[in-house]
Design a protein around this motif. Sequence first.
Motif, PDB file in Angstrom:
ATOM      1  N   UNK A  45       0.836  -1.273   0.356  1.00  7.88           N
ATOM      2  CA  UNK A  45      -0.056  -0.174  -0.058  1.00  7.88           C
ATOM      3  C   UNK A  45       0.744   1.253   0.077  1.00  7.88           C
ATOM      4  N   UNK A  46       1.959   1.205   0.568  1.00  3.85           N
ATOM      5  CA  UNK A  46       2.951   2.375   0.494  1.00  3.85           C
ATOM      6  C   UNK A  46       3.649   2.394  -0.911  1.00  3.85           C
ATOM      7  N   UNK A  47       3.785   1.320  -1.503  1.00  4.28           N
ATOM      8  CA  UNK A  47       4.536   0.983  -2.652  1.00  4.28           C
ATOM      9  C   UNK A  47       3.627   1.955  -3.672  1.00  4.28           C
ATOM     10  N   UNK A  48       2.208   1.598  -3.512  1.00  2.00           N
ATOM     11  CA  UNK A  48       1.193   2.094  -4.459  1.00  2.00           C
ATOM     12  C   UNK A  48       1.194   3.708  -4.307  1.00  2.00           C
ATOM     13  N   UNK A  49       1.135   4.160  -3.107  1.00  3.41           N
ATOM     14  CA  UNK A  49       1.141   5.650  -2.738  1.00  3.41           C
ATOM     15  C   UNK A  49       2.273   6.342  -3.317  1.00  3.41           C
ATOM     16  N   UNK A  50       3.396   5.816  -3.203  1.00  5.24           N
ATOM     17  CA  UNK A  50       4.627   6.307  -3.564  1.00  5.24           C
ATOM     18  C   UNK A  50       4.593   6.433  -5.224  1.00  5.24           C
ATOM     19  N   UNK A  52       2.021   6.317  -7.168  1.00  2.00           N
ATOM     20  CA  UNK A  52       0.912   7.172  -7.804  1.00  2.00           C
ATOM     21  C   UNK A  52       1.289   8.649  -7.426  1.00  2.00           C
ATOM     22  N   UNK A  53       1.785   9.061  -6.209  1.00  2.00           N
ATOM     23  CA  UNK A  53       1.988  10.571  -6.076  1.00  2.00           C
ATOM     24  C   UNK A  53       3.321  10.998  -6.644  1.00  2.00           C
ATOM     25  N   UNK A  57      -0.618  11.027  -9.858  1.00  2.00           N
ATOM     26  CA  UNK A  57      -1.856  10.364 -10.248  1.00  2.00           C
ATOM     27  C   UNK A  57      -3.023  10.562  -9.108  1.00  2.00           C
ATOM     28  N   UNK A  58      -2.560  10.917  -7.967  1.00  2.00           N
ATOM     29  CA  UNK A  58      -3.346  10.957  -6.785  1.00  2.00           C
ATOM     30  C   UNK A  58      -3.049  11.953  -5.807  1.00  2.00           C
ATOM     31  N   UNK A  59      -3.916  12.419  -4.978  1.00  2.00           N
ATOM     32  CA  UNK A  59      -3.445  13.530  -3.949  1.00  2.00           C
ATOM     33  C   UNK A  59      -2.625  12.695  -2.861  1.00  2.00           C
ATOM     34  N   UNK A  60      -1.792  13.561  -2.145  1.00  2.00           N
ATOM     35  CA  UNK A  60      -1.258  13.312  -0.877  1.00  2.00           C
ATOM     36  C   UNK A  60      -2.096  12.997   0.337  1.00  2.00           C
ATOM     37  N   UNK A 189     -12.033   7.846 -13.604  1.00  3.98           N
ATOM     38  CA  UNK A 189     -11.873   6.945 -12.416  1.00  3.98           C
ATOM     39  C   UNK A 189     -11.655   7.456 -11.039  1.00  3.98           C
ATOM     40  N   UNK A 190     -12.719   7.286 -10.075  1.00  2.00           N
ATOM     41  CA  UNK A 190     -12.811   8.339  -8.921  1.00  2.00           C
ATOM     42  C   UNK A 190     -11.251   8.113  -8.276  1.00  2.00           C
ATOM     43  N   UNK A 191     -10.578   9.355  -7.980  1.00  2.00           N
ATOM     44  CA  UNK A 191      -9.507   9.452  -7.155  1.00  2.00           C
ATOM     45  C   UNK A 191      -8.080   9.356  -7.921  1.00  2.00           C
ATOM     46  N   UNK A 192      -8.578   9.296  -9.214  1.00  2.00           N
ATOM     47  CA  UNK A 192      -7.221   9.105 -10.123  1.00  2.00           C
ATOM     48  C   UNK A 192      -7.266  10.292 -10.938  1.00  2.00           C
ATOM     49  N   UNK A 193      -6.027  10.788 -11.325  1.00  3.00           N
ATOM     50  CA  UNK A 193      -5.995  12.122 -12.347  1.00  3.00           C
ATOM     51  C   UNK A 193      -5.819  11.910 -13.572  1.00  3.00           C
TER      52      UNK A 193
END
Length: 258
Positions: A45-50, A52-53, A57-60, A189-193
Motif C-alpha cells: 500500500x505504501x508502494x502504491x502511494x509512492x 501514484x503520488x 496520479x493521486x493526492x497526498x 476513475x474516482x480518485x485518479x487524475x
Amino acid sequence: MHIDPDSAAAARAGAPSRFSGSLLDILDQVSYARVDPAVIDDPIYRLRYRAYTREGFMDHNPDEICIDDLDSAPNNMSFGIYIDDELVSSIRLHHLTATNRTSPSLRVFPDVLGPMLDAGMTFIDPSRFTADREASLAYPALPFLTLRIAAMASVHFGADQCLALVRPEHGPFYKRVFGSERLADQRSYPGLHFPVALFGATVDSIRGRVAQRFPFFLSTDEERQLLFSQTVGQHENRHVRASARQAYDAALAALEPR
C-alpha cells in the motif's frame, strides 16, 4: 509431473527468444506473496502511494498509503512481487462473476460488463499495478513479471477474459502482448487524475498464442494452487516461487524420445 497443454505447446514452439529466455532467468529469482487484506500497513500500500503520488496520479494523504474499499472485497486478491526477497511491484486482482460483482472495471463500466456477467461470462480484473522506481530501471521487463500473475489467475479460475483498465496510451501494449481488444472508450476513475479505457483479452489467447510467444507466463498447477486456492491465513503471506522454468523444462523433457 502433469504437463498441461500450454506448457506442451510452448515447448513444441521451439527455443524461446532471447527476451523470453532472459525473463525465465529473472523469474528464477522471483516470488509472489498474497496480501492479507486485514493488514493495512502491508508494504504494497505504501508502494502504491509512492508510485501514484510520484506521477501526480493521486493526492497526498497523511497515512502515505493507497488503499480503498475494493481491497477488502471478498473477491479481491492482492500480491507483492519480489526479486531476491525485495518488493519490486504489486498488483490487485478481482475475480468477477455474476455472483461477485465487485471490481474497479465494473465500477466504471457497469453498462459494458453488466450484460456480459448476466450472460454468464467471468473475468479477472487486474488493477493497482504499481512498481518501485529503482526496480523499474533495473528490470525494464518488470511489467511482464507482474502481469504474469494475472495470466495465472485467468487460467486457474477458468475466466473468459482478463481485463485491463488502463490509460488509453497503454492499450497498444496489452494488444501486442495479450491480444486485448478495446471494450469501451475512456472514462474517469474516482480518485485518479487520468482517464482510463477498458480492454479485454480472451483467456484462450493467453493460454495459446501468449504462452508460446512468452513461455515465462507458464506456471505449474502447484504454484497456482498455492497462490489462489488457499486462504490468506493459510498462506501467512508466504512467498511462492515462480515456476515458469519448471513448467517449461518439464514439458521439454516430456517431448524427448524415450
